[in-house]
Design a protein around this motif. Structure first.
Motif, PDB file in Angstrom:
ATOM      1  N   LEU A   1     -14.288  83.130  60.888  1.00 21.26           N
ATOM      2  CA  LEU A   1     -13.434  82.531  59.873  1.00 21.26           C
ATOM      3  C   LEU A   1     -11.980  82.778  60.248  1.00 21.26           C
ATOM      4  N   GLY A   2     -11.660  82.384  61.461  1.00 22.11           N
ATOM      5  CA  GLY A   2     -10.271  82.435  61.897  1.00 22.11           C
ATOM      6  C   GLY A   2      -9.717  83.843  61.973  1.00 22.11           C
TER       7      GLY A   2
ATOM      8  N   GLU B   1      -1.250  88.089  56.795  1.00 19.26           N
ATOM      9  CA  GLU B   1      -1.272  86.657  56.534  1.00 19.26           C
ATOM     10  C   GLU B   1      -2.296  85.926  57.382  1.00 19.26           C
ATOM     11  N   ALA B   2      -2.710  84.770  56.876  1.00 16.60           N
ATOM     12  CA  ALA B   2      -3.634  83.906  57.598  1.00 16.60           C
ATOM     13  C   ALA B   2      -3.269  82.457  57.285  1.00 16.60           C
ATOM     14  N   PRO B   3      -3.276  81.552  58.256  1.00 17.91           N
ATOM     15  CA  PRO B   3      -3.515  81.837  59.666  1.00 17.91           C
ATOM     16  C   PRO B   3      -2.353  82.606  60.288  1.00 17.91           C
ATOM     17  N   GLY B   4      -2.535  83.124  61.477  1.00 19.08           N
ATOM     18  CA  GLY B   4      -1.482  83.875  62.149  1.00 19.08           C
ATOM     19  C   GLY B   4      -0.369  82.946  62.614  1.00 19.08           C
ATOM     20  N   PRO B   5       0.896  83.294  62.317  1.00 20.43           N
ATOM     21  CA  PRO B   5       1.997  82.460  62.798  1.00 20.43           C
ATOM     22  C   PRO B   5       1.911  82.337  64.324  1.00 20.43           C
ATOM     23  N   GLY B   6       2.003  81.120  64.799  1.00 17.03           N
ATOM     24  CA  GLY B   6       2.010  80.926  66.251  1.00 17.03           C
ATOM     25  C   GLY B   6       0.629  80.846  66.881  1.00 17.03           C
ATOM     26  N   ILE B   7      -0.425  81.011  66.104  1.00 13.12           N
ATOM     27  CA  ILE B   7      -1.767  80.853  66.680  1.00 13.12           C
ATOM     28  C   ILE B   7      -2.186  79.401  66.447  1.00 13.12           C
ATOM     29  N   ASP B   8      -2.368  78.659  67.542  1.00 15.05           N
ATOM     30  CA  ASP B   8      -2.724  77.255  67.343  1.00 15.05           C
ATOM     31  C   ASP B   8      -4.247  77.093  67.284  1.00 15.05           C
TER      32      ASP B   8
ATOM     33  N   THR C   1      -6.307  78.047  70.392  1.00 13.95           N
ATOM     34  CA  THR C   1      -6.400  79.501  70.591  1.00 13.95           C
ATOM     35  C   THR C   1      -7.384  80.100  69.584  1.00 13.95           C
ATOM     36  N   ARG C   2      -7.278  79.659  68.337  1.00 20.77           N
ATOM     37  CA  ARG C   2      -8.172  80.157  67.281  1.00 20.77           C
ATOM     38  C   ARG C   2      -9.632  79.854  67.614  1.00 20.77           C
ATOM     39  N   ASP C   3      -9.892  78.621  68.012  1.00 18.44           N
ATOM     40  CA  ASP C   3     -11.269  78.230  68.310  1.00 18.44           C
ATOM     41  C   ASP C   3     -11.807  79.033  69.490  1.00 18.44           C
ATOM     42  N   ARG C   4     -10.935  79.255  70.463  1.00 21.06           N
ATOM     43  CA  ARG C   4     -11.372  79.960  71.679  1.00 21.06           C
ATOM     44  C   ARG C   4     -11.732  81.409  71.359  1.00 21.06           C
ATOM     45  N   ILE C   5     -10.799  82.161  70.744  1.00 25.14           N
ATOM     46  CA  ILE C   5     -11.082  83.585  70.492  1.00 25.14           C
ATOM     47  C   ILE C   5     -12.154  83.719  69.400  1.00 25.14           C
ATOM     48  N   GLY C   6     -12.135  82.787  68.451  1.00 23.86           N
ATOM     49  CA  GLY C   6     -13.134  82.809  67.383  1.00 23.86           C
ATOM     50  C   GLY C   6     -14.539  82.654  67.946  1.00 23.86           C
ATOM     51  N   LYS C   7     -14.673  81.761  68.911  1.00 29.30           N
ATOM     52  CA  LYS C   7     -16.002  81.525  69.501  1.00 29.30           C
ATOM     53  C   LYS C   7     -16.459  82.749  70.289  1.00 29.30           C
TER      54      LYS C   7
ATOM     55  N   LEU D   1      -5.090  93.228  69.922  1.00 25.71           N
ATOM     56  CA  LEU D   1      -3.651  93.133  70.107  1.00 25.71           C
ATOM     57  C   LEU D   1      -3.455  91.831  70.874  1.00 25.71           C
ATOM     58  N   PHE D   2      -2.428  91.082  70.505  1.00 25.27           N
ATOM     59  CA  PHE D   2      -2.187  89.760  71.087  1.00 25.27           C
ATOM     60  C   PHE D   2      -0.793  89.778  71.688  1.00 25.27           C
ATOM     61  N   GLU D   3      -0.739  89.648  72.995  1.00 23.31           N
ATOM     62  CA  GLU D   3       0.564  89.722  73.671  1.00 23.31           C
ATOM     63  C   GLU D   3       0.626  88.663  74.758  1.00 23.31           C
ATOM     64  N   ARG D   4       1.714  87.916  74.802  1.00 26.51           N
ATOM     65  CA  ARG D   4       1.926  86.873  75.805  1.00 26.51           C
ATOM     66  C   ARG D   4       0.707  85.954  75.948  1.00 26.51           C
ATOM     67  N   GLY D   5       0.175  85.545  74.805  1.00 25.48           N
ATOM     68  CA  GLY D   5      -0.923  84.578  74.837  1.00 25.48           C
ATOM     69  C   GLY D   5      -2.286  85.160  75.161  1.00 25.48           C
TER      70      GLY D   5
END
Ligand code: ADP
Length: 449
Positions: free
Chosen positions: A224-225, A241-248, A251-257, A277-281
């Motif tokens: 769920l994102g 917050e949700a969704p995360g600012p800057g998470i397109d 990216t969401r579908d990829r890490i979510g899967k 932790l999310f850094e430089r994509g």
């Protein structure tokens, strides 16, 4: 479906679970310490039972008394909320031995994810990207130097058994390593009775992004994102917050899967959170929480789901009603955690509430166990309310948060409320441009004028 559930918790999360039960037509049993006789969760439940003196160790963590409470009241299942016994594998085992259902994952999954080294190994093997670091535990200072020199400083020494930000020490340079290593070990020994530590590369600019997952225990799971929980003080989340600012979306579908597949693979049951932790994509796994999170309402708000009801249904052996393709995000949500604490040092401020007025209106949710005349006891966590607001856009949500904060009244004790008004004035917060160090830096700047 269960006919009666015991809630092994207190405060706003106990109310949260009681509300879900009531909507499902399930009877509820509240447990409480002698300090919580007048607490809201006791008043709101169908039945209540005292399980011990004020100290959490003797009451909300008292497994024999909670089992007795189940037997006396005939509760068929236990919802642990978060904190207390929610990630205690032996509690789950004891419940099982008494034929009482734990609303959450298996003892084995809790055990695996509760040990951070095993959790990391498991996730790595399931294809989840992890923070670079030592291969397992680091038993000696010589080994610590070897691993850190290879990796390069800064590094962070972390307790295998850690949680709640404890047992974690930063070594900015080689000179800091000895103090960090022995400091983390001592803190972990004192807090968790275990001094095993491991070492990770310290990321300097990351955001804390966590993915909500949910499994049916039979090999099916969804995500769920994400939530962005980067605004932290002493590794404790303050604003989510949700969704995360800057998470397109991609990216969401990829890490979510990746996350959903990982938990499906191990037949995970119920709600879980995979923290990164999310850094430089790039995403780097840090830990998995095998329970409902404090900040789950922001996910509920944008997906329009009730995670607690789903937890109960899955625990009762019903089919999970989610399908990945049916889950979609609508709008934006923010949660702020309001603590009974005195600023600027965040010292706990228990005491009597003279006036409590909750905000209302469109897109406003207040999860709190406060009421006029309630006395906040000094024995527990200082979280007294979660204010969750939802809007069509991030901008509208921020405006709604400001409006809701202006309506909220908590008189009688000091609270962290003024912090949020000040944060909303900050351009970085308005634009969503913050990382995990932002809040500490900002607080330091405020303190030094
Ligand atoms: P806990 O279980 O105690 O909450 P986590 O492993 O979840 O510990 O880490 C909590 C917070 O500590 C993270 O959200 C982040 O702010 C910080 N942190 C943890 N590991 C690292 C790392 N390798 N680099 C930078 N910050 C980190």
């Amino acid at each position: 479906m269960f006919s009666k559930i015991l809630i092994a918790n207190r405060g706003e999360i106990a109310l949260r679970v009681i509300r879900a039960c009531r909507e499902l037509g399930i009877q509820t049993v509240a447990v409480h310490s002698t300090a919580d006789t007048d607490a809201m969760h006791v008043r709101m439940a169908d039945e209540s039972i005292c399980i011990g003196p004020p100290s959490g160790t003797l009451s909300y963590l008292n497994i024999p008394n909670i089992i007795s409470a189940c037997e006396i009241t005939g509760a068929e299942a236990v919802h642990p909320g978060y904190g207390f016994l929610s990630e205690n594998a032996s509690f789950v085992q004891v419940l099982e031995d008494h034929d009482i259902k734990f609303i959450g994952p298996t003892a084995e999954h809790i055990r695996i994810m509760g040990d951070k080294i095993t959790a990391k190994d498991t996730m790595k093997n399931l294809g989840v990207p992890c923070v670079p670091g030592s291969d397992g535990g680091v038993p000696t200072i010589e080994e610590a130097f070897k691993v850190s020199d290879e990796m390069g400083f800064p590094v962070i020494v972390k307790a295998t058994a850690g949680g709640g930000g404890r047992g974690m020490k930063l070594a900015k340079t080689r000179d800091d390593l000895e103090a960090a290593f022995f400091g983390a070990r001592a803190e972990s020994k004192a807090a968790f009775g275990n001094d095993e530590v491991y070492i990770e590369k310290y990321l300097t600019l990351p955001r804390h992004i966590e993915v909500q997952v949910f499994g049916d225990g039979k090999g099916r799971a969804v995500h769920l994102g994400e939530r962005d929980c980067s605004l932290q003080r002493r590794h404790q989340k303050v604003f989510e917050e949700a969704p995360g600012p800057g998470i397109d979306r991609e990216t969401r579908d990829r890490i979510g899967k990746v996350c959903a597949d990982a938990v499906a693979d191990i037949n995970y049951a119920g709600a879980g959170t995979i923290e990164f932790l999310f850094e430089r994509g790039e995403f780097f796994f840090i830990e998995m929480n095998t329970r409902l999170q404090v900040e789950h309402p922001v996910t509920e708000a944008i997906f329009g789901v009730d995670l607690v009801k789903q937890q109960i249904c899955v625990a009762a052996g019903e089919e999970m009603t989610f399908r990945q393709e049916e889950l979609s995000i609508k709008g934006h949500a923010i949660e702020v955690r309001i603590n009974a604490e005195t600023l600027p040092n965040f010292t706990p401020c228990p005491g009597k509430i003279s006036t409590f007025h909750a905000p209302g209106g469109l897109g406003v949710r207040m999860d709190s166990a406060l009421y006029d005349g309630y006395t906040i006891p000094p024995y527990y966590d200082s979280l007294i309310a979660k204010l969750i607001v939802t809007g069509n856009t991030r901008e509208a949500t921020l405006a709604r948060l400001r409006r809701a904060l202006s309506e909220l009244i908590v008189d009688g004790v000091d609270t962290t409320l003024p912090l949020f008004g000040a944060l909303l004035d900050e351009p970085d917060i308005q634009s969503g441009n913050y990382d995990i160090h932002w809040l500490e830096n900002w607080l330091e700047a405020q303190a030094s004028g």
